[in-house]
Design a protein around this motif. Structure first.
Motif, PDB file in Angstrom:
ATOM      1  N   THR A   4       0.946  -1.202  -0.064  1.00  0.00           N
ATOM      2  CA  THR A   4       0.046  -0.009  -0.087  1.00  0.00           C
ATOM      3  C   THR A   4       0.944   1.247  -0.088  1.00  0.00           C
ATOM      4  OG1 THR A   4      -1.717  -1.112   1.218  1.00  0.00           O
ATOM      5  CG2 THR A   4      -1.742   1.196   1.293  1.00  0.00           C
ATOM      6  N   SER A  43      -5.991  -3.869  -7.669  1.00  0.00           N
ATOM      7  CA  SER A  43      -7.563  -3.844  -8.205  1.00  0.00           C
ATOM      8  C   SER A  43      -7.860  -2.464  -7.951  1.00  0.00           C
ATOM      9  CB  SER A  43      -8.386  -4.731  -7.584  1.00  0.00           C
ATOM     10  OG  SER A  43      -8.807  -4.594  -6.293  1.00  0.00           O
ATOM     11  N   GLU A  44      -9.177  -2.193  -8.953  1.00  0.00           N
ATOM     12  CA  GLU A  44      -9.903  -0.880  -8.546  1.00  0.00           C
ATOM     13  C   GLU A  44     -10.128  -0.476  -7.331  1.00  0.00           C
ATOM     14  OE1 GLU A  44     -12.708  -0.743 -11.670  1.00  0.00           O
ATOM     15  OE2 GLU A  44     -11.593  -0.982 -13.398  1.00  0.00           O
ATOM     16  N   ARG A  45     -10.880  -1.750  -6.689  1.00  0.00           N
ATOM     17  CA  ARG A  45     -10.913  -1.554  -5.242  1.00  0.00           C
ATOM     18  C   ARG A  45      -9.836  -1.171  -4.173  1.00  0.00           C
ATOM     19  NH1 ARG A  45     -11.247  -4.429  -0.918  1.00  0.00           N
ATOM     20  NH2 ARG A  45     -10.310  -6.292  -2.026  1.00  0.00           N
ATOM     21  N   LEU A  46      -8.936  -1.762  -4.419  1.00  0.00           N
ATOM     22  CA  LEU A  46      -7.655  -1.549  -3.649  1.00  0.00           C
ATOM     23  C   LEU A  46      -7.161  -0.322  -3.828  1.00  0.00           C
ATOM     24  CD1 LEU A  46      -5.866  -5.239  -3.224  1.00  0.00           C
ATOM     25  CD2 LEU A  46      -7.148  -3.875  -1.623  1.00  0.00           C
ATOM     26  N   SER A  48      -8.535   2.443  -5.016  1.00  0.00           N
ATOM     27  CA  SER A  48      -9.252   3.532  -4.466  1.00  0.00           C
ATOM     28  C   SER A  48      -9.104   3.748  -2.956  1.00  0.00           C
ATOM     29  CB  SER A  48     -10.902   2.961  -4.914  1.00  0.00           C
ATOM     30  OG  SER A  48     -11.314   2.314  -4.535  1.00  0.00           O
ATOM     31  N   GLU A  49      -9.000   2.521  -2.371  1.00  0.00           N
ATOM     32  CA  GLU A  49      -8.880   2.508  -0.956  1.00  0.00           C
ATOM     33  C   GLU A  49      -7.373   3.246  -0.506  1.00  0.00           C
ATOM     34  OE1 GLU A  49      -9.544  -1.392   0.463  1.00  0.00           O
ATOM     35  OE2 GLU A  49     -11.549  -1.338   0.196  1.00  0.00           O
ATOM     36  N   GLN A  50      -6.444   2.596  -1.386  1.00  0.00           N
ATOM     37  CA  GLN A  50      -5.176   3.115  -0.902  1.00  0.00           C
ATOM     38  C   GLN A  50      -4.893   4.678  -1.045  1.00  0.00           C
ATOM     39  OE1 GLN A  50      -2.309   0.848  -3.498  1.00  0.00           O
ATOM     40  NE2 GLN A  50      -2.930  -1.162  -2.539  1.00  0.00           N
ATOM     41  N   ASP A  52      -7.499   6.736  -1.604  1.00  0.00           N
ATOM     42  CA  ASP A  52      -8.610   7.389  -1.161  1.00  0.00           C
ATOM     43  C   ASP A  52      -9.341   8.167  -2.026  1.00  0.00           C
ATOM     44  OD1 ASP A  52     -10.465   8.460   0.790  1.00  0.00           O
ATOM     45  OD2 ASP A  52      -9.487  10.278   1.731  1.00  0.00           O
ATOM     46  N   SER A  54     -12.455   7.649  -5.523  1.00  0.00           N
ATOM     47  CA  SER A  54     -13.514   6.669  -5.895  1.00  0.00           C
ATOM     48  C   SER A  54     -13.006   5.701  -6.830  1.00  0.00           C
ATOM     49  CB  SER A  54     -14.657   7.411  -6.644  1.00  0.00           C
ATOM     50  OG  SER A  54     -14.363   7.821  -7.951  1.00  0.00           O
ATOM     51  N   ARG A  55     -13.767   4.458  -6.773  1.00  0.00           N
ATOM     52  CA  ARG A  55     -13.530   3.555  -7.645  1.00  0.00           C
ATOM     53  C   ARG A  55     -13.636   3.926  -9.185  1.00  0.00           C
ATOM     54  NH1 ARG A  55     -15.529  -2.329  -5.982  1.00  0.00           N
ATOM     55  NH2 ARG A  55     -14.395  -2.702  -8.290  1.00  0.00           N
ATOM     56  N   ARG A  59     -10.429   3.668 -11.860  1.00  0.00           N
ATOM     57  CA  ARG A  59     -10.760   3.003 -13.094  1.00  0.00           C
ATOM     58  C   ARG A  59     -10.282   4.009 -14.464  1.00  0.00           C
ATOM     59  NH1 ARG A  59     -16.047   2.519 -13.287  1.00  0.00           N
ATOM     60  NH2 ARG A  59     -15.874   0.560 -11.807  1.00  0.00           N
TER      61      ARG A  59
END
Length: 246
Positions: A4, A43-46, A48-50, A52, A54-55, A59
């Protein structure tokens, strides 16, 4: 998968879209070695979390890297950092040799292999007589299944009577008959890809590509190879070492 990274901050003074800021950060991460060639991006989800964001932003940032040829999508697997080849201009080596030296897996997608009458330009480049026949090899060159270049090689039929016998490496095949080029003259220039070439390389129409023409010679001075290569400029760097004459 990369660890991360939380050092991304939105630049409020930057008027460009947020996804472009994220894309530039990912490009810098690749250049800094945080992501290696053929390594999967988060991934797009990870992502976006890393970072901060949006997905949708994540993307669109990845889409930008794919459009630039820095990342390739593998269906059902993810997004991977694309290969990049640095080729010294002082060494005469085949495409397969260049890739193997850098740890990539070379491959070819054959488009055609035939024996035909040489064109006027081919006769001139190879020193052939009128109506001489040549083996013409047309293919896409791959590195770890990523298209790197479109290539057309022309060899005198007296040297290569059966072009279908060539595998991934033309030079390797020529070595078996004692016809490996020992020196070559190479010309490189930039050009914009037309619709057909762009489709073959998987790049947008009009994108700049490197057009390389090479004539290879035997020790005797006989021209034995004429190759036209159209290389993706986002995957290729040509490096030349120069010395100042005292």
């Amino acid at each position: 998968m990369s660890t991360t990274h939380t050092d991304f901050k939105v630049d409020l003074n930057d008027n460009s879209p947020l996804y472009m800021q994220v894309a530039r950060k990912l490009i810098q991460d690749v250049r800094d070695g945080r992501y290696q060639v053929d390594q999967a991006l988060p991934s797009e989800r990870l992502l976006s979390e890393q970072l901060d964001v949006s997905r949708v932003t994540a993307r669109k940032a990845i889409d930008q890297l794919v459009e630039q040829g820095l990342v390739v999508r593998r269906r059902g697997s993810g997004n991977y950092v694309a290969p990049r080849i640095e080729q010294p201009l002082s060494n005469l080596s085949s495409f397969s040799e260049q890739l193997q030296q850098r740890g990539y897996r070379p491959g070819s997608q054959w488009l055609s292999r035939s024996v035909v009458v040489a064109s006027a330009d081919e006769q001139l480049s190879l020193g052939l007589s009128p109506n001489a026949r040549v083996a013409r090899l047309e293919r896409l060159r791959l590195a770890d299944d990523v298209v790197m270049a479109y290539e057309v090689s022309v060899i005198p039929a007296s040297v290569l009577p059966r072009p279908e016998a060539v595998g991934n490496s033309l030079y390797e095949h020529l070595a078996t008959t004692g016809h490996t080029p020992v020196r070559a003259l190479q010309h490189i220039r930039a050009m914009n890809a037309g619709a057909v070439l762009a489709g073959q390389l998987g790049v947008p129409e009009g994108q700049a590509v490197l057009y390389i023409t090479r004539v290879g010679y035997l020790e005797s001075g006989q021209a034995v190879e004429l190759t036209h290569s159209y290389c993706r400029s986002d995957h290729y760097d040509f490096v030349a070492e120069m010395r100042r004459v005292a």
